[in-house]
Design an enzyme around this catalytic site. Structure first.
Site, PDB file in Angstrom:
ATOM      1  N   CYS A 367       0.834  -1.203   0.000  1.00 32.03           N
ATOM      2  CA  CYS A 367       0.000   0.000   0.000  1.00 32.03           C
ATOM      3  C   CYS A 367       0.870   1.255   0.000  1.00 32.03           C
ATOM      4  O   CYS A 367       1.834   1.344   0.756  1.00 32.03           O
ATOM      5  CB  CYS A 367      -0.925   0.004   1.212  1.00 32.03           C
ATOM      6  SG  CYS A 367      -2.125   1.344   1.215  1.00 32.03           S
ATOM      7  N   ARG A 463     -12.850   1.349  -4.674  1.00 34.73           N
ATOM      8  CA  ARG A 463     -12.404   1.448  -3.285  1.00 34.73           C
ATOM      9  C   ARG A 463     -11.696   2.775  -3.028  1.00 34.73           C
ATOM     10  O   ARG A 463     -11.580   3.215  -1.882  1.00 34.73           O
ATOM     11  CB  ARG A 463     -11.465   0.275  -2.985  1.00 34.73           C
ATOM     12  CG  ARG A 463     -11.080   0.119  -1.528  1.00 34.73           C
ATOM     13  CD  ARG A 463     -10.248  -1.130  -1.328  1.00 34.73           C
ATOM     14  NE  ARG A 463     -10.092  -1.419   0.099  1.00 34.73           N
ATOM     15  CZ  ARG A 463      -9.083  -0.974   0.835  1.00 34.73           C
ATOM     16  NH1 ARG A 463      -8.149  -0.232   0.287  1.00 34.73           N
ATOM     17  NH2 ARG A 463      -9.007  -1.279   2.117  1.00 34.73           N
TER      18      ARG A 463
END
Length: 551
Positions: A367, A463
């Site tokens: 991430c 998302r």
């Protein structure tokens, strides 16, 4: 053994001068006939025993956020055996797990196979949403229909396929016994099977049709639909084959039973199951767009037990609207909201009606949200503050991301998390989606963040994008990479469980309920580690070494 009994035999030998006296609720420890001494207040005040979590995370004026590696838990007195450590916890207000492990809803981590095996070992899997709604619901149905010992979705071939197709499946998936159906699909009429013995003499002729060398249906033993595992085992013994097809009245393939699976078959007494239907528990992720309301309805119809509203930043009007919709229209299904890292985010989701909170932003190994967007929080601080606040409302917290070892799992639980969600820790297992490949002699699997451009093109863009307008420029908040082979969950999860138990035992903590009591009572002590201390706490000072996880 009940919680108020201590296992003296596991720690104390007959000649030991140490003993304890147990009552129904209180335990008095003695050494040489007198109560165990306690450290004086001056030593405590000076930090000789470490510091309470509130001192480190709330009262410090340094304004520093901490990761799992930044802190270490102080040891405490052990008065119980490793087998008496209980890690049963709550995923949501209404769902309990025997093991506090959750597989992440990522397309390189959790599909039906991962979810099944996580549930069998006491955890739960969350099916990712990079499927169509119908495909995702079908994944949920696979988990709910699972019967231990039966392969309900075996890879099949048709008689017109070739030796080359058999070898490809064997090399990529590791299967050697392949059922052959008329149409080459599960549910087709069974016409034969191909085993290692069948291919051993035709390996040099890759274009040969399967129908020319397979074991035909007339020479093949098969079980009828509804057969028990015990009956199937007897049939395998009689026919002396490695695989046993299961067919219905029309001779259509409905399942496959492998001798190897029967040999390693366990009852999995700690499996996560619905107490009424006895089906395995499974979760699924959805987004926050209007079409996700229809997706949720399909998932509920398929039997999903918990829905995770999957957003990189959970405190949005879109997620609040989705949570309110789910609780109104599907009250029988628990909802986990997130992701959040501060109490104000959590409060809004709690007000909307969530049953659990997912904590973490920008801290996963793949991430890049904190780097790209400059927003997020170090995970140890996020877990502590959100868990402490959510406790006031009776909402369990799921620590999502930043887990690289069993020590990190133990720290997350010690900071107030009820469960931990893992991505990279599980991505290299046999049960994760994808095929193994070799690079520099190392067996690997691909692993990517749901914020990577590759995953976004498959559907996970929702998302990270907060409106329904056409988005021409995608901003990646994740990367794609590889992880090393970790073998099967059947060995890997027990290793994780035992590692957490050892950590809790060293900290003098026997249950997660005891962790909660001692954490907020200032009895669990922590210290902040300097960079040198972190280095010292790992392997160091060696010319070379081999690190093996499983023993």
């Amino acid at each position: 053994m009940t919680d108020d009994k201590l296992p003296a035999s596991s720690l104390i030998t007959p000649c030991s001068p140490v003993r304890f006296e147990s009552t129904s609720k209180n335990v008095t420890f003695t050494i040489n006939g007198e109560p165990m001494w306690e450290v004086d207040e001056e030593t405590l005040a000076e930090g000789g025993e470490g510091f309470a979590a509130s001192t480190i995370f709330s009262k410090s004026q340094s304004c520093v956020a901490y990761t799992y590696d930044d802190i270490v838990v102080m040891p405490s007195h052990i008065a119980f055996g490793i087998g008496d450590v209980c890690i049963k916890s709550r995923l949501t207000r209404n769902i309990a797990l025997n093991v506090p492990f959750v597989s992440s809803p990522m397309d390189t981590v959790t599909e039906a196979t991962m979810a099944i095996n996580m549930a069998l070992q006491g955890g739960i899997g969350i099916i990712h949403s990079n499927f169509t709604a119908t495909e995702q619901a079908a994944q949920v149905k696979k988990v709910k229909k699972f019967k231990n010992g039966f392969i309900t979705d075996p890879v099949c071939l048709s008689p017109e396929d070739s030796v080359e197709d058999v070898l490809r499946i064997k090399h990529t998936l590791g299967y050697s016994g392949i059922p052959i159906t008329e149409n080459g699909e599960m549910g087709g009429k069974l016409v034969g099977i191909v085993s290692n013995r069948d291919t051993s003499f035709v390996i040099d002729n890759p274009e040969m049709k399967i129908k020319e060398f397979m074991t035909s249906r007339t020479d093949l033993s098969a079980a009828k639909e509804g057969v028990s595992l015990e009956e199937a085992n007897d049939l395998l013994k009689k026919c002396k084959k490695g695989k046993l097809p299961v067919v219905n009245e029309k001779d259509e393939l409905v399942a496959l039973i492998a001798r190897r699976d029967l040999q390693k078959h366990h009852d999995f007494p700690f499996a996560s199951k619905d107490p009424e239907t006895k089906q395995l528990l499974v979760g699924a992720a959805i987004g926050t767009r209007p079409e996700d309301k229809a997706r949720a309805a399909e998932l509920v119809e398929a039997g999903v037990d918990v829905i995770v509203v999957d957003s990189s930043q959970g405190d949005s009007l879109y997620q609040l609207d989705m949570i309110i919709h789910l609780k109104k229209n599907h009250p029988e299904v628990d909802v986990i909201g997130g992701n959040v890292v501060v109490p104000s985010q959590a409060l809004h989701l709690i007000q909307a009606g969530v049953d659990g909170l997912r904590v973490g932003m920008g801290i996963g190994s793949i991430c890049t949200t904190q780097e790209v967007c400059a927003v997020g929080r170090a995970q140890a601080s996020a877990v502590y503050h959100v868990a402490k606040f959510a406790r006031k409302h009776g909402i369990p917290v799921l620590a999502d991301g930043g887990i690289k070892s069993t020590g990190h799992i133990t720290k997350a639980l010690a900071l107030g998390a009820s469960t931990v969600m893992m991505g990279s820790m599980l991505a290299g297992t046999e049960e994760a989606p994808g095929e193994y490949f070799y690079q520099d002699g190392i067996r690997l699997k691909r692993y990517r963040g749901m914020g990577s451009l590759e995953a976004m093109t498959k559907g996970s863009e929702k998302r990270y994008v907060w409106d329904n307008a056409k988005t021409f420029v995608k901003v990646a908040q994740g990367v794609s990479g590889t992880v090393q082979d970790k073998g099967s969950l059947l060995r890997y999860v027990p290793y994780l469980i035992q590692g957490v138990r050892h950590g809790m035992q060293d900290a003098g903590l026997r249950t997660l309920a005891e962790i909660e009591e001692k954490l907020y009572g200032g009895k669990i002590r922590f210290e902040v580690r300097s960079p040198a201390a972190q280095k010292e706490g790992g392997v160091h000072g060696l010319h070379s070494y081999t690190k093996s996880q499983l023993g």
